[in-house]
Design a protein around this motif. Structure first.
Motif, PDB file in Angstrom:
ATOM      1  N   PHE A  65     -88.297 -60.185 -42.558  1.00 63.25           N
ATOM      2  CA  PHE A  65     -88.224 -60.392 -44.002  1.00 63.25           C
ATOM      3  C   PHE A  65     -88.589 -59.092 -44.686  1.00 63.25           C
ATOM      4  CE2 PHE A  65     -89.023 -64.628 -42.375  1.00 63.25           C
ATOM      5  CZ  PHE A  65     -88.186 -65.417 -43.142  1.00 63.25           C
ATOM      6  N   ASP A  66     -87.780 -58.669 -45.630  1.00 61.17           N
ATOM      7  CA  ASP A  66     -88.077 -57.486 -46.422  1.00 61.17           C
ATOM      8  C   ASP A  66     -89.279 -57.785 -47.310  1.00 61.17           C
ATOM      9  OD1 ASP A  66     -87.132 -55.742 -49.172  1.00 61.17           O
ATOM     10  OD2 ASP A  66     -87.044 -54.770 -47.217  1.00 61.17           O
ATOM     11  N   ALA A 126     -89.668 -57.574 -50.340  1.00 62.59           N
ATOM     12  CA  ALA A 126     -89.291 -58.270 -51.576  1.00 62.59           C
ATOM     13  C   ALA A 126     -89.184 -59.778 -51.367  1.00 62.59           C
ATOM     14  CB  ALA A 126     -87.966 -57.722 -52.097  1.00 62.59           C
ATOM     15  N   ASN A 127     -89.090 -60.223 -50.118  1.00 59.96           N
ATOM     16  CA  ASN A 127     -88.921 -61.639 -49.806  1.00 59.96           C
ATOM     17  C   ASN A 127     -90.179 -62.259 -49.211  1.00 59.96           C
ATOM     18  OD1 ASN A 127     -86.221 -61.427 -50.604  1.00 59.96           O
ATOM     19  ND2 ASN A 127     -85.618 -60.747 -48.584  1.00 59.96           N
ATOM     20  N   GLU A 160     -92.263 -64.448 -50.313  1.00 61.45           N
ATOM     21  CA  GLU A 160     -92.381 -65.901 -50.458  1.00 61.45           C
ATOM     22  C   GLU A 160     -91.510 -66.621 -49.431  1.00 61.45           C
ATOM     23  OE1 GLU A 160     -94.675 -67.434 -52.159  1.00 61.45           O
ATOM     24  OE2 GLU A 160     -95.395 -65.473 -52.793  1.00 61.45           O
ATOM     25  N   ASP A 161     -90.328 -66.084 -49.137  1.00 64.39           N
ATOM     26  CA  ASP A 161     -89.467 -66.662 -48.094  1.00 64.39           C
ATOM     27  C   ASP A 161     -90.145 -66.568 -46.729  1.00 64.39           C
ATOM     28  OD1 ASP A 161     -87.512 -67.191 -49.985  1.00 64.39           O
ATOM     29  OD2 ASP A 161     -86.386 -65.363 -49.550  1.00 64.39           O
TER      30      ASP A 161
END
Length: 55
Positions: A40-41, A43-44, A46-47
């Protein structure tokens, strides 16, 4: 977090470099483990947290 030490003593030489390194390591590790490996980058975040909670 990127484990590559930058010239200023920090842990990263730049977000693009770290993201490529981290994504590459996630892909590299998949054949060597039965565990789920996913990149997961930053920026992600929360994902990524949601994915961890699913396990």
């Amino acid at each position: 977090m990127c484990p590559v030490e930058g010239e200023d003593g920090g842990l990263c030489r730049g977000q693009a470099f770290c993201s490529k390194w981290e994504a590459g390591m996630a892909t590299f590790c998949k054949p060597f483990t039965k565990a789920a490996v996913k990149y997961f980058d930053h920026a992600n975040i929360e994902d990524a947290r949601a994915w961890i909670q699913e396990a």
